[in-house]
Motif scaffolding. Structure first.
Motif, PDB file in Angstrom:
ATOM      1  N   SER A  90      50.095  32.399  50.402  1.00 26.86           N
ATOM      2  CA  SER A  90      50.821  33.669  50.480  1.00 26.86           C
ATOM      3  C   SER A  90      51.952  33.526  51.498  1.00 26.86           C
ATOM      4  CB  SER A  90      49.868  34.793  50.878  1.00 26.86           C
ATOM      5  OG  SER A  90      49.352  34.541  52.170  1.00 26.86           O
ATOM      6  N   ALA A  91      52.741  34.565  51.594  1.00 32.83           N
ATOM      7  CA  ALA A  91      53.904  34.532  52.494  1.00 32.83           C
ATOM      8  C   ALA A  91      53.474  34.400  53.948  1.00 32.83           C
ATOM      9  CB  ALA A  91      54.733  35.799  52.296  1.00 32.83           C
ATOM     10  N   ASP A  92      52.315  34.946  54.308  1.00 31.58           N
ATOM     11  CA  ASP A  92      51.899  34.878  55.709  1.00 31.58           C
ATOM     12  C   ASP A  92      51.103  33.606  56.008  1.00 31.58           C
ATOM     13  OD1 ASP A  92      49.621  35.449  54.320  1.00 31.58           O
ATOM     14  OD2 ASP A  92      49.044  37.197  55.530  1.00 31.58           O
ATOM     15  N   GLY A  93      50.989  32.692  55.022  1.00 33.44           N
ATOM     16  CA  GLY A  93      50.332  31.417  55.265  1.00 33.44           C
ATOM     17  C   GLY A  93      48.857  31.415  54.921  1.00 33.44           C
ATOM     18  N   ALA A  94      48.320  32.536  54.478  1.00 26.57           N
ATOM     19  CA  ALA A  94      46.904  32.585  54.128  1.00 26.57           C
ATOM     20  C   ALA A  94      46.690  31.929  52.766  1.00 26.57           C
ATOM     21  CB  ALA A  94      46.423  34.026  54.106  1.00 26.57           C
ATOM     22  N   ASP A  95      45.564  31.332  52.605  1.00 30.88           N
ATOM     23  CA  ASP A  95      45.230  30.684  51.337  1.00 30.88           C
ATOM     24  C   ASP A  95      44.947  31.763  50.292  1.00 30.88           C
ATOM     25  OD1 ASP A  95      44.614  28.837  49.448  1.00 30.88           O
ATOM     26  OD2 ASP A  95      42.663  28.290  50.298  1.00 30.88           O
ATOM     27  N   MET A  96      45.469  31.568  49.063  1.00 26.16           N
ATOM     28  CA  MET A  96      45.298  32.568  48.010  1.00 26.16           C
ATOM     29  C   MET A  96      43.839  32.687  47.576  1.00 26.16           C
ATOM     30  SD  MET A  96      48.132  34.022  47.406  1.00 26.16           S
ATOM     31  CE  MET A  96      48.005  34.752  45.812  1.00 26.16           C
ATOM     32  N   HIS A  97      43.043  31.649  47.827  1.00 25.37           N
ATOM     33  CA  HIS A  97      41.644  31.715  47.424  1.00 25.37           C
ATOM     34  C   HIS A  97      40.844  32.651  48.329  1.00 25.37           C
ATOM     35  CE1 HIS A  97      42.105  28.602  44.425  1.00 25.37           C
ATOM     36  NE2 HIS A  97      42.740  27.855  45.306  1.00 25.37           N
ATOM     37  N   ASP A  98      41.366  32.949  49.494  1.00 22.17           N
ATOM     38  CA  ASP A  98      40.658  33.826  50.411  1.00 22.17           C
ATOM     39  C   ASP A  98      40.898  35.299  50.097  1.00 22.17           C
ATOM     40  OD1 ASP A  98      39.750  31.586  51.700  1.00 22.17           O
ATOM     41  OD2 ASP A  98      41.353  31.595  53.195  1.00 22.17           O
ATOM     42  N   LEU A  99      41.913  35.602  49.301  1.00 28.55           N
ATOM     43  CA  LEU A  99      42.254  36.989  48.999  1.00 28.55           C
ATOM     44  C   LEU A  99      41.383  37.498  47.856  1.00 28.55           C
ATOM     45  CD1 LEU A  99      46.141  36.695  49.106  1.00 28.55           C
ATOM     46  CD2 LEU A  99      44.623  37.567  50.893  1.00 28.55           C
ATOM     47  N   PRO A 100      41.129  38.819  47.842  1.00 31.72           N
ATOM     48  CA  PRO A 100      40.364  39.379  46.722  1.00 31.72           C
ATOM     49  C   PRO A 100      41.213  39.335  45.452  1.00 31.72           C
ATOM     50  CG  PRO A 100      41.144  41.130  48.148  1.00 31.72           C
ATOM     51  CD  PRO A 100      41.481  39.837  48.834  1.00 31.72           C
ATOM     52  N   PRO A 101      40.589  39.339  44.288  1.00 36.79           N
ATOM     53  CA  PRO A 101      41.347  39.275  43.041  1.00 36.79           C
ATOM     54  C   PRO A 101      42.152  40.548  42.835  1.00 36.79           C
ATOM     55  CG  PRO A 101      39.031  39.646  42.589  1.00 36.79           C
ATOM     56  CD  PRO A 101      39.156  39.380  44.061  1.00 36.79           C
ATOM     57  N   LEU A 102      43.302  40.391  42.190  1.00 39.76           N
ATOM     58  CA  LEU A 102      44.147  41.536  41.884  1.00 39.76           C
ATOM     59  C   LEU A 102      43.539  42.322  40.738  1.00 39.76           C
ATOM     60  CD1 LEU A 102      47.648  39.858  41.958  1.00 39.76           C
ATOM     61  CD2 LEU A 102      46.627  41.300  43.714  1.00 39.76           C
ATOM     62  N   MET A 103      43.631  43.638  40.835  1.00 36.10           N
ATOM     63  CA  MET A 103      43.110  44.486  39.769  1.00 36.10           C
ATOM     64  C   MET A 103      44.264  44.835  38.845  1.00 36.10           C
ATOM     65  SD  MET A 103      39.954  44.666  40.458  1.00 36.10           S
ATOM     66  CE  MET A 103      39.388  45.899  39.351  1.00 36.10           C
ATOM     67  N   VAL A 104      44.046  44.699  37.595  1.00 35.34           N
ATOM     68  CA  VAL A 104      45.057  45.075  36.607  1.00 35.34           C
ATOM     69  C   VAL A 104      44.463  46.175  35.747  1.00 35.34           C
ATOM     70  CG1 VAL A 104      46.186  42.828  36.543  1.00 35.34           C
ATOM     71  CG2 VAL A 104      44.280  43.274  35.032  1.00 35.34           C
ATOM     72  N   ALA A 105      45.349  46.963  35.169  1.00 33.88           N
ATOM     73  CA  ALA A 105      44.885  48.065  34.332  1.00 33.88           C
ATOM     74  C   ALA A 105      44.286  47.501  33.050  1.00 33.88           C
ATOM     75  CB  ALA A 105      46.051  48.988  34.003  1.00 33.88           C
ATOM     76  N   GLN A 106      43.185  48.093  32.660  1.00 36.23           N
ATOM     77  CA  GLN A 106      42.540  47.671  31.428  1.00 36.23           C
ATOM     78  C   GLN A 106      43.380  48.133  30.245  1.00 36.23           C
ATOM     79  OE1 GLN A 106      39.774  45.875  31.037  1.00 36.23           O
ATOM     80  NE2 GLN A 106      39.620  45.608  33.242  1.00 36.23           N
ATOM     81  N   PRO A 107      43.458  47.380  29.192  1.00 45.25           N
ATOM     82  CA  PRO A 107      44.233  47.819  28.027  1.00 45.25           C
ATOM     83  C   PRO A 107      43.567  49.031  27.383  1.00 45.25           C
ATOM     84  CG  PRO A 107      43.047  45.807  27.540  1.00 45.25           C
ATOM     85  CD  PRO A 107      42.876  46.071  28.998  1.00 45.25           C
ATOM     86  N   ASP A 108      44.407  49.897  26.861  1.00 45.27           N
ATOM     87  CA  ASP A 108      43.911  51.109  26.211  1.00 45.27           C
ATOM     88  C   ASP A 108      43.611  50.768  24.749  1.00 45.27           C
ATOM     89  OD1 ASP A 108      43.205  53.704  25.776  1.00 45.27           O
ATOM     90  OD2 ASP A 108      45.265  54.411  25.474  1.00 45.27           O
ATOM     91  N   ILE A 109      42.347  50.713  24.419  1.00 46.01           N
ATOM     92  CA  ILE A 109      41.949  50.346  23.066  1.00 46.01           C
ATOM     93  C   ILE A 109      41.529  51.618  22.341  1.00 46.01           C
ATOM     94  CG2 ILE A 109      40.332  49.015  21.676  1.00 46.01           C
ATOM     95  CD1 ILE A 109      40.096  47.092  24.027  1.00 46.01           C
ATOM     96  N   ARG A 110      42.231  51.906  21.292  1.00 49.55           N
ATOM     97  CA  ARG A 110      41.936  53.098  20.499  1.00 49.55           C
ATOM     98  C   ARG A 110      41.547  52.658  19.091  1.00 49.55           C
ATOM     99  NH1 ARG A 110      47.184  56.693  22.184  1.00 49.55           N
ATOM    100  NH2 ARG A 110      46.664  56.817  24.383  1.00 49.55           N
ATOM    101  N   PRO A 111      40.625  53.377  18.492  1.00 49.33           N
ATOM    102  CA  PRO A 111      40.271  53.007  17.111  1.00 49.33           C
ATOM    103  C   PRO A 111      41.417  53.341  16.168  1.00 49.33           C
ATOM    104  CG  PRO A 111      39.101  54.988  17.777  1.00 49.33           C
ATOM    105  CD  PRO A 111      39.808  54.471  18.998  1.00 49.33           C
ATOM    106  N   GLU A 112      41.513  52.570  15.097  1.00 47.54           N
ATOM    107  CA  GLU A 112      42.580  52.811  14.128  1.00 47.54           C
ATOM    108  C   GLU A 112      42.330  54.147  13.434  1.00 47.54           C
ATOM    109  OE1 GLU A 112      43.247  49.689  11.368  1.00 47.54           O
ATOM    110  OE2 GLU A 112      43.045  48.140  12.895  1.00 47.54           O
ATOM    111  N   PRO A 113      43.397  54.891  13.196  1.00 47.97           N
ATOM    112  CA  PRO A 113      43.204  56.184  12.518  1.00 47.97           C
ATOM    113  C   PRO A 113      42.726  55.953  11.085  1.00 47.97           C
ATOM    114  CG  PRO A 113      45.538  55.681  12.707  1.00 47.97           C
ATOM    115  CD  PRO A 113      44.800  54.634  13.490  1.00 47.97           C
ATOM    116  N   VAL A 114      41.794  56.782  10.673  1.00 50.31           N
ATOM    117  CA  VAL A 114      41.251  56.681   9.326  1.00 50.31           C
ATOM    118  C   VAL A 114      42.129  57.514   8.411  1.00 50.31           C
ATOM    119  CG1 VAL A 114      39.243  57.131   7.881  1.00 50.31           C
ATOM    120  CG2 VAL A 114      38.948  56.437  10.268  1.00 50.31           C
TER     121      VAL A 114
END
Length: 136
Positions: A90-114
């Motif tokens: 990272s920019a401050d010199g910390a190892d990326m493995h020490d950081l918690p994982p980034l959270m991303v938004a879950q995809p919005d899954i909708r059923p197909e319209p009938v």
């Protein structure tokens, strides 16, 4: 193998007939036939054992040649270093493995319209001949 002419076989047959006699000759021939069959079986077994040993020796030699050729190829063309992800910092010199994982938004899954079912149309009545149609 053995060079036995037909005249020699005839001579052996005549001597056997005179020595053994016509009465015991079939029994003697049967006895000789058994021993010849056993000798052939032993020779066949010996030959197959030798063939097996030769085949195994050839396979061992081929495996040695294959291993030597494989070793030569590996020396000439060493394996490429594994493609692993570079160590990110990272920019401050910390190892990326020490950081918690980034959270991303879950995809919005909708059923197909009938699709709405289409209304059932009225069944058409079959046309009959004789109502002004030509047969052909």
């Amino acid at each position: 193998m053995f060079d036995v002419a037909p005249t020699e076989l005839l001579l052996v047959a005549v001597v056997a007939l005179l020595v053994i006699g016509p009465k015991d000759l079939p029994r003697a021939m049967h006895f000789v036939g058994k021993w010849v069959g056993k000798a052939r079986g032993v020779a066949r077994q010996f030959r197959s054992g030798m063939d097996t040993m030769i085949r195994e020796a050839e396979l061992a030699e081929m495996e040695k040649q294959w291993a030597a050729e494989n070793e030569r190829i590996m020396r000439e063309h060493p394996p490429a270093p594994s493609l692993s992800a570079p160590e990110a910092e990272s920019a401050d010199g910390a190892d990326m493995h020490d950081l918690p994982p980034l959270m991303v938004a879950q995809p919005d899954i909708r059923p197909e319209p009938v699709a709405a079912e289409a209304p059932v149309s009225e069944v058409e009545e079959p046309k009959t001949r004789g109502q002004g149609e030509h047969p052909l």
